[in-house]
Design an enzyme around this catalytic site. Structure first.
Site, mmCIF file in Angstrom:
data_model
loop_
_atom_site.group_PDB
_atom_site.id
_atom_site.type_symbol
_atom_site.label_atom_id
_atom_site.label_comp_id
_atom_site.label_asym_id
_atom_site.label_seq_id
_atom_site.Cartn_x
_atom_site.Cartn_y
_atom_site.Cartn_z
ATOM 1 N N HIS A 54 9.949 -40.384 30.486
ATOM 2 C CA HIS A 54 8.477 -40.188 31.314
ATOM 3 C C HIS A 54 8.738 -39.908 32.746
ATOM 4 O O HIS A 54 9.572 -40.416 33.276
ATOM 5 C CB HIS A 54 7.660 -41.083 30.735
ATOM 6 C CG HIS A 54 7.603 -42.619 31.181
ATOM 7 N ND1 HIS A 54 8.567 -43.205 30.549
ATOM 8 C CD2 HIS A 54 6.852 -43.334 31.879
ATOM 9 C CE1 HIS A 54 8.607 -44.632 31.071
ATOM 10 N NE2 HIS A 54 7.271 -44.569 31.715
ATOM 11 N N HIS A 56 6.968 -41.438 35.177
ATOM 12 C CA HIS A 56 6.784 -42.505 36.122
ATOM 13 C C HIS A 56 7.874 -42.892 37.024
ATOM 14 O O HIS A 56 8.763 -42.853 36.759
ATOM 15 C CB HIS A 56 6.441 -43.748 35.287
ATOM 16 C CG HIS A 56 5.045 -43.713 34.783
ATOM 17 N ND1 HIS A 56 4.467 -44.679 33.943
ATOM 18 C CD2 HIS A 56 3.992 -42.960 34.872
ATOM 19 C CE1 HIS A 56 3.350 -44.513 33.430
ATOM 20 N NE2 HIS A 56 2.860 -43.363 33.931
ATOM 21 N N ASP A 58 9.457 -45.132 38.354
ATOM 22 C CA ASP A 58 10.524 -46.201 38.135
ATOM 23 C C ASP A 58 11.459 -45.691 37.103
ATOM 24 O O ASP A 58 12.216 -46.498 36.648
ATOM 25 C CB ASP A 58 9.977 -47.486 37.795
ATOM 26 C CG ASP A 58 9.047 -47.684 36.620
ATOM 27 O OD1 ASP A 58 8.070 -46.850 36.428
ATOM 28 O OD2 ASP A 58 8.779 -48.731 35.898
ATOM 29 N N HIS A 59 11.168 -44.673 36.236
ATOM 30 C CA HIS A 59 12.017 -44.176 35.339
ATOM 31 C C HIS A 59 12.760 -42.733 35.754
ATOM 32 O O HIS A 59 13.657 -42.367 35.297
ATOM 33 C CB HIS A 59 11.394 -43.782 34.046
ATOM 34 C CG HIS A 59 10.955 -45.257 33.513
ATOM 35 N ND1 HIS A 59 11.491 -45.691 32.427
ATOM 36 C CD2 HIS A 59 9.862 -45.936 33.646
ATOM 37 C CE1 HIS A 59 10.896 -46.983 31.983
ATOM 38 N NE2 HIS A 59 9.737 -46.907 32.861
ATOM 39 N N HIS A 110 1.853 -44.004 26.315
ATOM 40 C CA HIS A 110 1.782 -44.628 27.701
ATOM 41 C C HIS A 110 1.585 -43.829 28.581
ATOM 42 O O HIS A 110 1.009 -43.719 29.663
ATOM 43 C CB HIS A 110 3.376 -45.129 27.662
ATOM 44 C CG HIS A 110 3.575 -45.837 28.947
ATOM 45 N ND1 HIS A 110 3.086 -47.216 29.386
ATOM 46 C CD2 HIS A 110 4.478 -45.528 29.949
ATOM 47 C CE1 HIS A 110 3.497 -47.520 30.388
ATOM 48 N NE2 HIS A 110 4.260 -46.429 30.822
ATOM 49 N N ASP A 134 8.965 -46.633 27.683
ATOM 50 C CA ASP A 134 7.811 -47.647 27.704
ATOM 51 C C ASP A 134 6.945 -47.164 26.407
ATOM 52 O O ASP A 134 5.680 -47.564 26.507
ATOM 53 C CB ASP A 134 6.931 -47.421 28.955
ATOM 54 C CG ASP A 134 7.728 -47.978 30.009
ATOM 55 O OD1 ASP A 134 9.019 -48.289 29.939
ATOM 56 O OD2 ASP A 134 7.167 -48.029 31.325
ATOM 57 N N HIS A 173 12.091 -51.808 29.878
ATOM 58 C CA HIS A 173 11.758 -52.584 30.681
ATOM 59 C C HIS A 173 12.183 -54.186 30.135
ATOM 60 O O HIS A 173 12.373 -54.293 28.980
ATOM 61 C CB HIS A 173 10.199 -52.965 31.023
ATOM 62 C CG HIS A 173 9.832 -51.820 32.075
ATOM 63 N ND1 HIS A 173 9.702 -52.110 33.448
ATOM 64 C CD2 HIS A 173 9.198 -50.609 31.690
ATOM 65 C CE1 HIS A 173 9.275 -50.865 34.003
ATOM 66 N NE2 HIS A 173 8.902 -50.079 32.843
#
Length: 282
Positions: A54, A56, A58-59, A110, A134, A173
């Site tokens: 996805h 975001h 942090d990915h 998400h 996530d 995570h």
């Protein structure tokens, strides 16, 4: 197929999947390019593609730099918001990387464009792997930022939950201890939750990952996969599985860590004014 688990940022995982016969590699959620390329070099492989679950940061934040460093790099994902995207994939689409087969599984909730990736090798005795981003965590599931409980229920029961039970789950995570503390609140009599939590705490103390789990294990302790079980219905006061899931997510969102007690020596130092020189303006 060899999976390298790479801890990055505060609690993220990115993964390097190596096709051992060709020494080609695929990254999943390449958030930190420098760290990834160090491992690519150490493993003596060639990075051919990135699978992004996805958009975001942090990915996906490493995609542009990696595309610059590796000309011809293919970047797969289901959301136009993913940086450096070259191949937009759809639900049930299959990809091939040497002997590695990938099935793209659309799991929106998400984020509205979340894709999970199911990976296997034909004829291999090794268990297949699920890179769930996530959507599904060890002991938990992702927050419903851009979706609904109905979507997450479909994701967990009809899409991911129907994969082979031996499937290894590689999530986005490291939040297993916190997830299982919540699971224990939901099912205080569940001995499997207690054992898994004790194991996860030990792994955490030793700074070791708790991934992968297996799908079969998740059904024994992950409350979000146990919404038809009596203790879950009793905890939520609901019987409809979607409503159980919705209530669980709300409870989990409000679940607080126990407050850390302040360090007594630090409090004394404040009382005595020992930190004052650091706070004074120069």
């Amino acid at each position: 197929m060899k999976v390298k688990v790479i801890s990055v940022l505060e609690d993220n995982y990115m993964y390097l999947v190596i096709e051992e016969s060709t020494r080609d590699a695929i990254a999943v959620d390449a958030a930190v390019p420098k760290r990834l390329m160090e491992i690519v070099k150490k493993e003596e492989v060639v990075l051919r593609a990135i699978l992004t679950t996805h958009h975001h940061w942090d990915h996906a934040r490493g995609n542009e730099e990696l595309a610059r460093l590796c000309p011809g790099l293919r970047v797969y994902g289901a959301d136009e918001r993913i940086g450096a995207l070259t191949h937009k994939v759809t639900h049930e689409q299959e990809l091939t990387f040497g002997a590695i087969r990938v099935r793209c599984l659309f799991t929106p909730c998400h984020t509205s464009g979340h894709m999970s990736y199911f990976m296997w090798e034909d004829g291999s005795p090794d268990a297949p792997a699920l890179f769930s981003g996530d959507t599904l965590f060890v002991g938990g599931c992702g927050k419903f930022f851009e979706g609904t409980a109905e979507q997450m229920y479909t994701n967990l029961t009809q899409i991911l939950g129907t994969l082979p039970k031996e499937t290894k789950v590689f999530c986005g995570h490291e939040c297993t201890v916190r997830n299982l503390k919540f699971a224990l609140k939901v099912e205080p009599e569940n001995e499997i939750v207690k054992k898994k939590l004790a194991w996860a705490k030990q792994r955490d103390d030793e700074d070791l990952p708790t991934v992968p789990s297996t799908l079969q294990e998740e059904f024994l302790y992950n409350p979000f996969l146990r919404v038809t079980e009596e203790p879950l219905q009793k905890f939520t006061g609901k019987t409809d599985p979607v409503e159980v899931l919705r209530t669980l997510r709300t409870e989990k969102d409000n679940f607080k860590k126990p407050k850390e007690r302040p360090n007594p020596q630090a409090m004394l130092a404040f009382d005595w004014g020992l930190f004052n020189p650091f706070f004074e303006k120069k």
